[in-house]
Enzyme design. Structure first.
Site, PDB file in Angstrom:
ATOM      1  N   GLY A  56       3.250  -5.690   3.297  1.00 45.32           N
ATOM      2  CA  GLY A  56       4.516  -5.274   3.534  1.00 45.32           C
ATOM      3  C   GLY A  56       4.448  -4.524   4.977  1.00 45.32           C
ATOM      4  O   GLY A  56       5.641  -4.557   5.626  1.00 45.32           O
ATOM      5  N   GLU A 111      -1.692 -10.714   0.111  1.00 38.25           N
ATOM      6  CA  GLU A 111      -1.119 -10.352  -1.150  1.00 38.25           C
ATOM      7  C   GLU A 111      -1.995 -11.104  -2.115  1.00 38.25           C
ATOM      8  O   GLU A 111      -2.200 -10.824  -3.340  1.00 38.25           O
ATOM      9  CB  GLU A 111       0.272 -10.673  -1.416  1.00 38.25           C
ATOM     10  CG  GLU A 111       1.069  -9.368  -0.832  1.00 38.25           C
ATOM     11  CD  GLU A 111       1.563  -9.402   0.957  1.00 38.25           C
ATOM     12  OE1 GLU A 111       0.780 -10.099   1.407  1.00 38.25           O
ATOM     13  OE2 GLU A 111       2.453  -8.582   1.159  1.00 38.25           O
ATOM     14  N   ALA A 121       2.453  -2.562   1.174  1.00 39.58           N
ATOM     15  CA  ALA A 121       3.064  -1.824   0.060  1.00 39.58           C
ATOM     16  C   ALA A 121       2.026  -1.027  -0.738  1.00 39.58           C
ATOM     17  O   ALA A 121       0.721  -1.390  -0.755  1.00 39.58           O
ATOM     18  CB  ALA A 121       3.757  -2.823  -1.019  1.00 39.58           C
ATOM     19  N   GLU A 160       5.391  -7.537   6.985  1.00 35.49           N
ATOM     20  CA  GLU A 160       6.694  -7.914   6.864  1.00 35.49           C
ATOM     21  C   GLU A 160       7.766  -6.771   7.320  1.00 35.49           C
ATOM     22  O   GLU A 160       8.764  -7.270   7.874  1.00 35.49           O
ATOM     23  CB  GLU A 160       6.987  -7.834   5.227  1.00 35.49           C
ATOM     24  CG  GLU A 160       6.139  -8.938   4.583  1.00 35.49           C
ATOM     25  CD  GLU A 160       6.283  -8.711   3.147  1.00 35.49           C
ATOM     26  OE1 GLU A 160       5.869  -7.784   2.553  1.00 35.49           O
ATOM     27  OE2 GLU A 160       6.884  -9.820   2.552  1.00 35.49           O
TER      28      GLU A 160
END
Ligand code: DAK
Length: 257
Positions: free
Chosen positions: A110, A133, A65, A113
């Site tokens: 992300g 993260e 992200a 993911e």
């Protein structure tokens, strides 16, 4: 669709490319919304049987992200961003066609993911995957804490969470995080080969089978079996079932649309 997500199709294969190479294809709200839009167009386009999802450039699938976009979020904004990512990734997981992640480099946070939300993962031998993260004071929240343990088991998932390690492609293969590892220059060709194999079979049967696996994993066994039987029954409403079984009995290859 904006330039941050590219979409084209060649015959039955759709190509989705996250295109922010200068930021290693980091996911911001614009990318996520464009991805969601593309998936919804693909679901409507019955010509598309398989989608190959990759990242622009040599270096990265998706490096996570977008940290710059997240840094000053309020708790409510962060929750909404997390919900957006979860919704978009779920739409990929439940998309009508099979989605292949062609992991061409870093798949972190992300990005890891996103790869996990795809049906099949093929990694270049240069790929590195992880959920770092905790180095940023947060934890993966685009369903990573749910999908990773389901894929690699709780023990390894917790180790990846807590150590933030970047897992090399061969190790990702060993733990079941990816299905195949191939030389970087053969990545797209390999994915296209898989796509071609998939395209030979009944798209409807694959979609129902995918639905049964996705939903069944969230149910207890008795409900999962009932759901499977219902979807199996539905395949008998398709032309593909008549063609497939008819072709077998007539000793010829089936012709699926
Ligand atoms: N976000 C934004 N920009 C990124 C980025 C990212 N995730 N990753 C890389 N970039 C940018 C860099 O800032 C740099 O930009 P410029 O300085 O050139 O403007 C450019 O991409 C090239 O990166 P590097 O210069 O760092 O390249 P290196 O080859 O040296 O290193 C790297 C590559 C992938 C190892 C490194 O860039 C890196 O460690 N990136 C961050 C990886 C990471 O930590 N990913 C996880 C991101 S966090 C949540 C929702 C979601 C999430 C968490 C919470 N809530 C709503 C609560 C998910 C979070 C994540 O995914």
């Amino acid at each position: 669709m904006s330039e941050c997500v590219l979409y084209e199709h060649r015959g039955p294969v759709g190509y989705l490319t996250i295109n922010r190479p200068k930021a290693l294809n980091a996911l911001n709200e614009e990318v996520l919304l464009n991805l969601e839009n593309a998936i919804s167009l693909i679901n409507e386009d019955k010509r598309i049987k398989v989608v190959i999802l990759t990242g622009s450039g040599e270096k990265s699938f998706v490096a996570g992200a977008d940290i710059a976009a997240m840094k000053d979020m309020s708790p409510v904004e962060a929750r909404d961003f997390s919900r957006l990512g979860q919704r978009v990734f779920r739409s990929i997981e439940t998309a009508r066609p099979i989605v292949i992640a062609a992991i061409n480099g870093y798949a972190l946070g992300g990005g890891c993911e996103l790869a996990m939300a795809c049906d099949i993962r093929v990694a270049s031998e240069k790929a590195k995957m992880g959920i770092p993260e905790v180095t940023l004071g947060v934890f993966p929240s685009f369903a990573g804490t749910q999908r990773l343990p389901r894929l690699v088991g709780l023990g390894y998932a917790k180790e990846m969470l807590a150590t933030a390690k970047k897992v090399p492609a061969e190790e990702a293969l060993r733990i079941g995080l990816v299905n195949h590892v191939v030389p970087a220059e053969q990545l797209m060709e390999y994915c296209e080969g898989l796509a071609a194999e998939i395209c030979q079979h009944s798209t409807a049967a694959i979609a129902y089978g995918k639905m049964s696996m996705n939903a069944g994993l969230e149910m207890d066994m008795d409900r999962a079996l009932e759901h499977e039987a219902t979807l199996f029954g539905l395949t008998f409403s398709t032309e593909d079932q008549r063609e497939g079984m008819g072709a077998f009995l007539e000793k010829r290859s089936p012709k699926f649309p």
